[in-house]
Structure formats: C-alpha cells, structure tokens
Design a protein around this motif. Structure first.
Motif, PDB file in Angstrom:
ATOM      1  N   ASP A   1       0.830  -1.219   0.000  1.00  0.00           N
ATOM      2  CA  ASP A   1       0.000   0.000   0.000  1.00  0.00           C
ATOM      3  C   ASP A   1       0.857   1.258   0.000  1.00  0.00           C
ATOM      4  O   ASP A   1       0.578   2.218  -0.729  1.00  0.00           O
ATOM      5  N   THR A   2       1.901   1.282   0.815  1.00  0.00           N
ATOM      6  CA  THR A   2       2.789   2.449   0.875  1.00  0.00           C
ATOM      7  C   THR A   2       3.516   2.635  -0.454  1.00  0.00           C
ATOM      8  O   THR A   2       3.599   3.753  -0.978  1.00  0.00           O
ATOM      9  N   ILE A   3       4.030   1.550  -0.996  1.00  0.00           N
ATOM     10  CA  ILE A   3       4.737   1.621  -2.280  1.00  0.00           C
ATOM     11  C   ILE A   3       3.780   2.086  -3.372  1.00  0.00           C
ATOM     12  O   ILE A   3       4.126   2.942  -4.189  1.00  0.00           O
ATOM     13  N   TYR A   4       2.573   1.559  -3.361  1.00  0.00           N
ATOM     14  CA  TYR A   4       1.557   1.955  -4.347  1.00  0.00           C
ATOM     15  C   TYR A   4       1.310   3.464  -4.289  1.00  0.00           C
ATOM     16  O   TYR A   4       1.325   4.145  -5.316  1.00  0.00           O
ATOM     17  N   ARG A   5       1.095   3.977  -3.085  1.00  0.00           N
ATOM     18  CA  ARG A   5       0.829   5.424  -2.933  1.00  0.00           C
ATOM     19  C   ARG A   5       1.979   6.267  -3.475  1.00  0.00           C
ATOM     20  O   ARG A   5       1.758   7.281  -4.141  1.00  0.00           O
ATOM     21  N   GLU A   6       3.206   5.858  -3.190  1.00  0.00           N
ATOM     22  CA  GLU A   6       4.362   6.634  -3.650  1.00  0.00           C
ATOM     23  C   GLU A   6       4.514   6.574  -5.175  1.00  0.00           C
ATOM     24  O   GLU A   6       4.857   7.584  -5.796  1.00  0.00           O
ATOM     25  N   LEU A   7       4.254   5.430  -5.760  1.00  0.00           N
ATOM     26  CA  LEU A   7       4.370   5.306  -7.207  1.00  0.00           C
ATOM     27  C   LEU A   7       3.279   6.108  -7.920  1.00  0.00           C
ATOM     28  O   LEU A   7       3.528   6.746  -8.945  1.00  0.00           O
ATOM     29  N   ILE A   8       2.080   6.087  -7.370  1.00  0.00           N
ATOM     30  CA  ILE A   8       0.967   6.850  -7.959  1.00  0.00           C
ATOM     31  C   ILE A   8       1.245   8.349  -7.870  1.00  0.00           C
ATOM     32  O   ILE A   8       0.937   9.112  -8.789  1.00  0.00           O
ATOM     33  N   LYS A   9       1.856   8.785  -6.759  1.00  0.00           N
ATOM     34  CA  LYS A   9       2.172  10.220  -6.580  1.00  0.00           C
ATOM     35  C   LYS A   9       3.268  10.702  -7.522  1.00  0.00           C
ATOM     36  O   LYS A   9       3.386  11.897  -7.760  1.00  0.00           O
TER      37      LYS A   9
ATOM     38  N   ILE B   1      -9.697   0.550 -17.051  1.00  0.00           N
ATOM     39  CA  ILE B   1      -8.468   0.235 -17.786  1.00  0.00           C
ATOM     40  C   ILE B   1      -8.679   0.409 -19.285  1.00  0.00           C
ATOM     41  O   ILE B   1      -9.557  -0.233 -19.871  1.00  0.00           O
ATOM     42  N   ASP B   2      -7.869   1.288 -19.877  1.00  0.00           N
ATOM     43  CA  ASP B   2      -7.863   1.486 -21.336  1.00  0.00           C
ATOM     44  C   ASP B   2      -6.406   1.612 -21.755  1.00  0.00           C
ATOM     45  O   ASP B   2      -5.807   2.689 -21.660  1.00  0.00           O
ATOM     46  N   LEU B   3      -5.814   0.500 -22.186  1.00  0.00           N
ATOM     47  CA  LEU B   3      -4.382   0.463 -22.474  1.00  0.00           C
ATOM     48  C   LEU B   3      -3.980   1.354 -23.648  1.00  0.00           C
ATOM     49  O   LEU B   3      -2.798   1.647 -23.810  1.00  0.00           O
ATOM     50  N   ALA B   4      -4.943   1.810 -24.411  1.00  0.00           N
ATOM     51  CA  ALA B   4      -4.621   2.744 -25.501  1.00  0.00           C
ATOM     52  C   ALA B   4      -4.321   4.135 -24.951  1.00  0.00           C
ATOM     53  O   ALA B   4      -3.786   4.984 -25.661  1.00  0.00           O
ATOM     54  N   ASN B   5      -4.666   4.358 -23.686  1.00  0.00           N
ATOM     55  CA  ASN B   5      -4.533   5.699 -23.109  1.00  0.00           C
ATOM     56  C   ASN B   5      -3.657   5.766 -21.873  1.00  0.00           C
ATOM     57  O   ASN B   5      -3.878   6.590 -20.996  1.00  0.00           O
ATOM     58  N   GLY B   6      -2.648   4.892 -21.763  1.00  0.00           N
ATOM     59  CA  GLY B   6      -1.718   5.046 -20.652  1.00  0.00           C
ATOM     60  C   GLY B   6      -1.357   3.760 -19.954  1.00  0.00           C
ATOM     61  O   GLY B   6      -1.746   2.664 -20.351  1.00  0.00           O
ATOM     62  N   ASN B   7      -0.602   3.942 -18.864  1.00  0.00           N
ATOM     63  CA  ASN B   7      -0.124   2.839 -18.038  1.00  0.00           C
ATOM     64  C   ASN B   7      -0.866   2.844 -16.706  1.00  0.00           C
ATOM     65  O   ASN B   7      -1.297   3.899 -16.237  1.00  0.00           O
ATOM     66  N   TYR B   8      -0.963   1.672 -16.101  1.00  0.00           N
ATOM     67  CA  TYR B   8      -1.769   1.510 -14.895  1.00  0.00           C
ATOM     68  C   TYR B   8      -0.976   0.803 -13.799  1.00  0.00           C
ATOM     69  O   TYR B   8      -0.056   0.041 -14.081  1.00  0.00           O
ATOM     70  N   LEU B   9      -1.382   1.076 -12.557  1.00  0.00           N
ATOM     71  CA  LEU B   9      -0.784   0.413 -11.401  1.00  0.00           C
ATOM     72  C   LEU B   9      -1.898  -0.234 -10.599  1.00  0.00           C
ATOM     73  O   LEU B   9      -2.912   0.407 -10.296  1.00  0.00           O
ATOM     74  N   MET B  10      -1.691  -1.511 -10.265  1.00  0.00           N
ATOM     75  CA  MET B  10      -2.666  -2.269  -9.485  1.00  0.00           C
ATOM     76  C   MET B  10      -1.956  -2.974  -8.331  1.00  0.00           C
ATOM     77  O   MET B  10      -0.749  -3.179  -8.380  1.00  0.00           O
ATOM     78  N   ILE B  11      -2.746  -3.358  -7.339  1.00  0.00           N
ATOM     79  CA  ILE B  11      -2.267  -4.230  -6.265  1.00  0.00           C
ATOM     80  C   ILE B  11      -3.046  -5.529  -6.367  1.00  0.00           C
ATOM     81  O   ILE B  11      -4.266  -5.513  -6.569  1.00  0.00           O
ATOM     82  N   GLY B  12      -2.340  -6.656  -6.240  1.00  0.00           N
ATOM     83  CA  GLY B  12      -3.032  -7.934  -6.302  1.00  0.00           C
ATOM     84  C   GLY B  12      -2.225  -9.050  -5.681  1.00  0.00           C
ATOM     85  O   GLY B  12      -1.252  -8.820  -4.959  1.00  0.00           O
TER      86      GLY B  12
ATOM     87  N   GLY C   1       4.698  11.943 -10.443  1.00  0.00           N
ATOM     88  CA  GLY C   1       4.187  12.533 -11.671  1.00  0.00           C
ATOM     89  C   GLY C   1       4.943  12.132 -12.915  1.00  0.00           C
ATOM     90  O   GLY C   1       4.391  12.136 -14.019  1.00  0.00           O
ATOM     91  N   ASP C   2       6.217  11.780 -12.779  1.00  0.00           N
ATOM     92  CA  ASP C   2       7.010  11.370 -13.934  1.00  0.00           C
ATOM     93  C   ASP C   2       6.549  10.018 -14.492  1.00  0.00           C
ATOM     94  O   ASP C   2       6.628   9.773 -15.695  1.00  0.00           O
ATOM     95  N   LEU C   3       6.069   9.141 -13.613  1.00  0.00           N
ATOM     96  CA  LEU C   3       5.631   7.820 -14.060  1.00  0.00           C
ATOM     97  C   LEU C   3       4.273   7.869 -14.763  1.00  0.00           C
ATOM     98  O   LEU C   3       3.995   7.055 -15.640  1.00  0.00           O
ATOM     99  N   LYS C   4       3.415   8.783 -14.334  1.00  0.00           N
ATOM    100  CA  LYS C   4       2.073   8.947 -14.938  1.00  0.00           C
ATOM    101  C   LYS C   4       1.294   7.636 -14.942  1.00  0.00           C
ATOM    102  O   LYS C   4       0.728   7.227 -15.963  1.00  0.00           O
ATOM    103  N   LEU C   5       1.269   6.968 -13.796  1.00  0.00           N
ATOM    104  CA  LEU C   5       0.529   5.717 -13.675  1.00  0.00           C
ATOM    105  C   LEU C   5      -0.901   6.005 -13.231  1.00  0.00           C
ATOM    106  O   LEU C   5      -1.133   6.790 -12.311  1.00  0.00           O
ATOM    107  N   ASN C   6      -1.848   5.364 -13.891  1.00  0.00           N
ATOM    108  CA  ASN C   6      -3.260   5.509 -13.546  1.00  0.00           C
ATOM    109  C   ASN C   6      -3.659   4.477 -12.506  1.00  0.00           C
ATOM    110  O   ASN C   6      -3.160   3.349 -12.514  1.00  0.00           O
ATOM    111  N   LYS C   7      -4.583   4.846 -11.642  1.00  0.00           N
ATOM    112  CA  LYS C   7      -5.091   3.935 -10.615  1.00  0.00           C
ATOM    113  C   LYS C   7      -6.119   2.973 -11.204  1.00  0.00           C
ATOM    114  O   LYS C   7      -6.866   3.327 -12.110  1.00  0.00           O
TER     115      LYS C   7
END
Length: 197
Positions: A16-24, A91-102, A26-32
């Motif tokens: 959860d902590t790693i997820y929050r930091e990666l989402i924050k 999720i729409d892979l034509a419009n960016g990258n995503y980050l998930m926890i599983g 801005g250079d990575l531009k990962l979608n939730k």
C-alpha cells in the motif's frame, strides 16, 4: 500500447505504501485501478479510494453481468471475503499505463485477460519476522484487533506465494523491502521507467 504494473506480495510487505508513492510520482504517470471487495472497511478506509466495497448482492450482480475479470475468495474467521477486479472501464491500455495491487493468482488472471506482454509483475519480498512484527503493529492500531485473522492470513500467504507457484507464473524478479522502503521504491521506479520506454 500501455502496460499494467501489478504490485504483489504477502500481507504487510509494504504494497500500500509503495503503491501510494508510485501513484504520486508525476514522472511515471501511472493511472489507478481501484479493486472491489466484500470485506468490511478498516478504520481509515473510504469507499472508492482503497476499494469499492460491495456486499454479497453487489458482488453477485457484477458476476452475473459478466463484469468480473478475476476474483479471490478468502475463508476468514469472519466469513467469506471476496476481492475482485471488474471490467468497469477503468483500464484502457490505448490511453496510458496503470498500477494495481493484487496477488499472484490475480496477476495470472489479469495477465491472461490483457496479454502477457501488457502486464508486468512487481513482487515485493520481505522476511517473515519483519512481516509478523509489522502485522502485529497494524492490528494493535485497530479499534477491534483481529489477531486470529492476522495469523490465518500470514500462513495463507506462505502457501499462496510459494516459490514453485512464483516460478510457474513466470515471476522471477523481486524487490526487497526489509529495511528502507525508499530504496525499494527507487528500484521499482527505475524498473518501471525502463519498461515504459
């Protein structure tokens, strides 16, 4: 075409902590991608932030509509808790990258659904003693600690993330989070940057 980065690891590995930091970052531009669950909300959680919280009827409606991509059911000391990912347009892979926890199991389903080339596993590894200490600390903070459930989950994780299962799923790289979580986050950030170039 975008990619889905799926963070996984045993309970209290720091996901959860790693997820929050990666989402924050801005250079990575990962979608939730917000998952769904039928488990009760923990103190400090908000519907639609950590999870979409559904009751059993809400889960069945989504399942009957063919919207569930992957699901896991845990037989806890408090009843069945379901965790699931829904094809709800997030999720729409034509419009960016995503980050998930599983979990490892959810990674396999997501990989098969979206394609192996589009889903990148990010396994967080933590020594067992450190995980137990963290788990006790987390439960101590709850208004109604569930130590029995904490122990059940710890043992279940040992089986769910067995080395043989990781190898069978093709997950060979792990990021250590035993001490300085900042180091772990830096290593994952560099890895993601290489993958999205």
């Amino acid at each position: 075409m975008g990619k889905i980065f799926l963070l996984m690891g045993k309970s209290t590995s720091g996901k959860d902590t790693i997820y929050r930091e990666l989402i924050k970052n801005g250079d990575l531009k990962l979608n939730k991608v917000i998952p769904y669950t039928t488990r009760p909300m923990r103190d400090g959680e908000t519907d639609g932030v950590q999870y979409f919280f559904k009751d059993e009827n809400g889960y069945l409606e989504l399942k009957n509509a063919g919207k569930i991509i992957e699901e896991r059911t845990y037989h806890t000391n408090y009843g069945e808790w379901r965790y699931f990912t829904v094809d709800d347009g997030q999720i729409d892979l034509a419009n960016g990258n995503y980050l998930m926890i599983g979990t490892l199991e959810s990674y396999c389903y997501i990989r098969d659904y979206f394609g192996k080339e589009n889903v990148i596993p990010l396994l967080i590894d933590v020594d067992a003693k450190i995980r137990l200490t963290r788990a006790m600390h987390r439960e101590d903070k709850q208004e109604h600690p569930r130590y029995d459930e904490m122990c059940r989950r710890f043992l279940a994780d040992e089986e769910d993330f067995a080395e043989e299962k990781l190898q069978n799923a093709g997950v060979t790289k792990a990021f250590k989070n035993n001490e300085a979580i900042e180091t772990c986050i830096k290593e994952i950030t560099e890895y993601i940057n290489r993958e999205i170039r």
